[in-house]
Design a protein around this motif. Structure first.
Motif, PDB file in Angstrom:
ATOM      1  N   LEU A 153      44.957  62.582  27.465  1.00  0.00           N
ATOM      2  CA  LEU A 153      44.386  61.227  27.981  1.00  0.00           C
ATOM      3  C   LEU A 153      44.060  61.867  29.532  1.00  0.00           C
ATOM      4  N   SER A 154      42.741  61.304  29.753  1.00  0.00           N
ATOM      5  CA  SER A 154      42.363  62.128  31.243  1.00  0.00           C
ATOM      6  C   SER A 154      42.741  60.963  32.004  1.00  0.00           C
ATOM      7  N   GLN A 155      42.910  61.348  33.137  1.00  0.00           N
ATOM      8  CA  GLN A 155      43.279  60.148  34.273  1.00  0.00           C
ATOM      9  C   GLN A 155      42.412  59.331  34.450  1.00  0.00           C
ATOM     10  N   GLN A 156      41.030  59.712  34.179  1.00  0.00           N
ATOM     11  CA  GLN A 156      40.041  58.430  33.979  1.00  0.00           C
ATOM     12  C   GLN A 156      40.222  57.422  33.070  1.00  0.00           C
ATOM     13  N   GLU A 157      40.906  57.921  31.879  1.00  0.00           N
ATOM     14  CA  GLU A 157      40.699  57.115  30.849  1.00  0.00           C
ATOM     15  C   GLU A 157      42.115  56.180  31.107  1.00  0.00           C
ATOM     16  N   ILE A 158      43.353  56.834  31.598  1.00  0.00           N
ATOM     17  CA  ILE A 158      44.465  55.885  32.162  1.00  0.00           C
ATOM     18  C   ILE A 158      43.970  54.872  32.777  1.00  0.00           C
ATOM     19  N   ALA A 159      42.978  55.104  33.900  1.00  0.00           N
ATOM     20  CA  ALA A 159      42.386  54.118  34.767  1.00  0.00           C
ATOM     21  C   ALA A 159      41.586  52.904  33.797  1.00  0.00           C
ATOM     22  N   LEU A 160      40.799  53.104  32.974  1.00  0.00           N
ATOM     23  CA  LEU A 160      39.944  52.388  31.942  1.00  0.00           C
ATOM     24  C   LEU A 160      40.765  51.695  31.269  1.00  0.00           C
ATOM     25  N   ASN A 161      41.965  52.089  30.719  1.00  0.00           N
ATOM     26  CA  ASN A 161      43.013  51.664  29.707  1.00  0.00           C
ATOM     27  C   ASN A 161      43.605  50.415  30.779  1.00  0.00           C
ATOM     28  N   GLY A 162      43.924  50.844  32.016  1.00  0.00           N
ATOM     29  CA  GLY A 162      44.598  49.759  32.701  1.00  0.00           C
ATOM     30  C   GLY A 162      43.824  48.670  33.082  1.00  0.00           C
ATOM     31  N   GLN A 163      42.682  48.905  33.350  1.00  0.00           N
ATOM     32  CA  GLN A 163      41.533  47.682  33.527  1.00  0.00           C
ATOM     33  C   GLN A 163      41.235  46.994  32.496  1.00  0.00           C
ATOM     34  N   GLN A 164      41.284  47.770  31.277  1.00  0.00           N
ATOM     35  CA  GLN A 164      40.947  46.956  29.801  1.00  0.00           C
ATOM     36  C   GLN A 164      42.124  46.020  29.863  1.00  0.00           C
ATOM     37  N   ALA A 165      43.267  46.582  29.804  1.00  0.00           N
ATOM     38  CA  ALA A 165      44.445  45.633  29.600  1.00  0.00           C
ATOM     39  C   ALA A 165      44.436  44.314  30.561  1.00  0.00           C
ATOM     40  N   GLU A 166      44.127  44.627  31.787  1.00  0.00           N
ATOM     41  CA  GLU A 166      44.123  43.418  32.757  1.00  0.00           C
ATOM     42  C   GLU A 166      42.940  42.436  32.514  1.00  0.00           C
TER      43      GLU A 166
END
Length: 387
Positions: A153-166
Motif C-alpha cells: 500500500l503506497s503512501q499515496q493510496e493511504i491518502a486516497l483511501n482516507g479521502q474516499q472514506a471521508e
C-alpha cells in the motif's frame, strides 16, 4: 517530554488497560497547515501545505479473528467493536467511529486482505481549527493496517483511501490535500501538490522559519453554503471558457473576457488563477530563502481571499495585520483554510516568534473581543512507524 512521547505513553497505557496486553506496533500521522494555495484544490490547481508536529498516534496488535476493537483515548477511552466479516455500515454514535469504519471498509473494497486488530489511538491536532484532525486519523489507520499486515500500500493510496472514506462513508466532500500531506510529508519541508496529477514535490523550508498558527477563535459560520457557492462560481467560469477546470485558464484569457462575466464570477476566477501562480512563485521563494518575495506573495494571497474570493472576516484581517506589522518583510502571514473564521498561518523567524506572540496578546482581544490560541509548529515527516 515531547508532545509525541506524551501521546505514545497515553495510548500505550490505555491499550494495556483495555486489552490486557502490550501493543506490537506504534505509528503516527500528522495534521497539516496550508502555507499558500487556498480554494485551488477543487479547481485542479496547486497547493503548498506542510505536515505539522501535532499528530495522531495509534498503537496496535493483530488478532486471529475478524474483529476490530478500537479505543479512542480522547473520548473517555471508549472502545468500539465490529467485525470485518460483516457489511460495515454507518454507525449512529460518536463520529470518530465512522472514520474508522470508513477507512477499513474502503481498504477492503480496494482488495486488501487482513484480519482483525486491537487498536488504541489519540491525537493532539486541535479539533475544529482547520488543521485536519480527521485526515490525521484516516491516515494513521491506513498506516496501522499497512504496517501490521505488510500490505503493498503506497503512501499515496493511504491518502486516497482516507479521502474516499471521508467523501463516501462520512459524507464530507474534501479534496486530497489534507490526506496526501499527512501521508507523504517530509521533515523540514513543505509539499507542493499538483491536485490534477497528484504529483508531489518536497520543498525545503528555511531553517530559521517557524510555522506559527494562530486560531482566531472566530466561530466559522457560512462555510458550507458559501463554499458551495464559490465552487459553483468557479465551475461557471471554467465552463464559460470551455475549460475542464480553472487550472487550464491563463490570466490573459481571463482578463480578455472580464466584461462578459458577472463581477463575482470573474473575481472568484481571478483569485484561483492568480493563487495558482502565487503557489509556484512561493516554491521558488522558499527554495531561494527569499523572505521578502515570500512576504509579498502571502500578503497578495490574503488580499485576494479578502477582496476577490471574499472569505475572510474582520477578526481574521485584524489578526493578519497585527502579525504583519511585527514581522514586516522577514516572513509571511495570511488566512489559511476554508474561510469565514478559523486560523491564520505565519512563517516567522526564530527571533520574532515571541514579539509576534506579545503583539497578538496585546492587540487582538482588545480589537475583536476574542482570545486567540497560538501554536508554534515545525514541518514534520508524514505518516510512518515509530515503534
Amino acid at each position: 517530554m515531547t508532545r509525541q512521547q506524551q501521546l505514545i505513553d497515553a495510548v500505550t497505557r490505555s491499550f494495556e488497560a483495555a486489552f490486557s496486553a502490550s501493543p506490537a506496533l506504534t505509528v503516527q500521522a500528522p495534521g497539516r497547515v496550508n502555507l499558500i494555495g487556498e480554494h485551488t484544490d477543487y479547481n485542479n490547481g496547486f497547493v503548498l501545505p506542510c505536515a505539522i508536529d501535532y499528530q495522531a498516534v495509534a498503537v496496535a496488535s493483530k488478532r486471529d479473528d475478524a474483529i476490530i476493537r478500537i479505543q479512542s483515548v480522547d473520548y473517555d477511552n471508549e472502545v468500539h467493536q465490529f467485525s470485518i466479516a460483516d457489511d460495515i455500515e454507518f454507525h449512529d454514535g460518536n463520529m470518530w467511529v465512522n472514520y474508522v469504519r470508513g477507512v477499513i471498509k474502503c481498504l477492503l473494497a480496494r482488495g486488501y486482505q487482513f484480519a482483525g486488530a486491537d487498536i488504541s489511538f489519540s491525537g493532539n491536532v486541535p479539533q475544529g481549527a482547520g488543521l485536519s484532525s480527521s485526515a490525521a486519523l484516516e491516515v494513521v489507520l491506513g498506516q496501522v493496517f499497512k504496517e501490521l499486515y505488510q500490505l503493498d500500500l503506497s503512501q499515496q493510496e493511504i491518502a486516497l483511501n482516507g479521502q474516499q472514506a471521508e467523501n463516501e462513508f462520512v459524507g464530507c466532500a474534501c479534496g486530497i490535500m489534507d490526506q496526501l500531506v499527512s501521508a507523504k510529508g517530509e521533515a523540514g519541508h513543505a509539499l507542493l501538490i499538483d491536485c490534477e496529477s497528484l504529483a508531489t514535490k518536497s520543498v525545503k523550508m528555511p531553517a530559521e522559519l517557524n510555522v506559527v498558527i494562530i486560531n482566531s477563535n472566530k466561530k466559522r459560520g457560512l462555510v458550507d453554503s458559501e463554499y458551495n457557492k464559490r465552487r459553483q462560481q468557479c465551475e461557471q467560469a471554467a465552463s464559460f471558457f470551455g475549460k475542464a477546470s480553472l487550472r487550464q485558464l491563463s490570466q490573459d484569457e481571463l482578463l480578455a473576457k472580464e466584461s462578459e462575466l458577472a463581477a463575482d464570477v470573474f473575481k472568484c476566477a481571478r483569485h484561483v488563477v492568480t493563487e495558482n501562480a502565487r503557489v509556484l512563485e512561493s516554491v521558488e521563494a522558499l527554495e531561494q530563502g527569499d523572505l521578502k518575495a515570500l512576504s509579498s506573495l502571502m500578503a497578495a494571497s490574503h488580499a485576494s481571499m479578502r477582496d476577490d474570493f471574499k472569505i475572510t472576516t474582520s477578526e481574521i484581517d485584524a489578526l493578519v495585520d497585527i502579525v504583519k506589522q511585527t514581522i514586516g518583510e522577514r516572513g509571511g502571514v495570511r488566512m489559511t483554510g476554508g474561510g469565514f473564521g478559523g486560523c491564520i498561518v505565519a512563517l516567522v523567524p526564530n527571533d520574532l516568534v515571541e514579539p509576534v506572540r506579545a503583539a497578538v496578546a496585546a492587540n487582538y482581544q482588545a480589537q475583536t473581543g476574542l482570545k486567540e490560541d497560538f501554536y508554534i509548529c515545525s514541518a514534520m515527516a508524514g505518516a510512518g512507524r515509530i515503534g
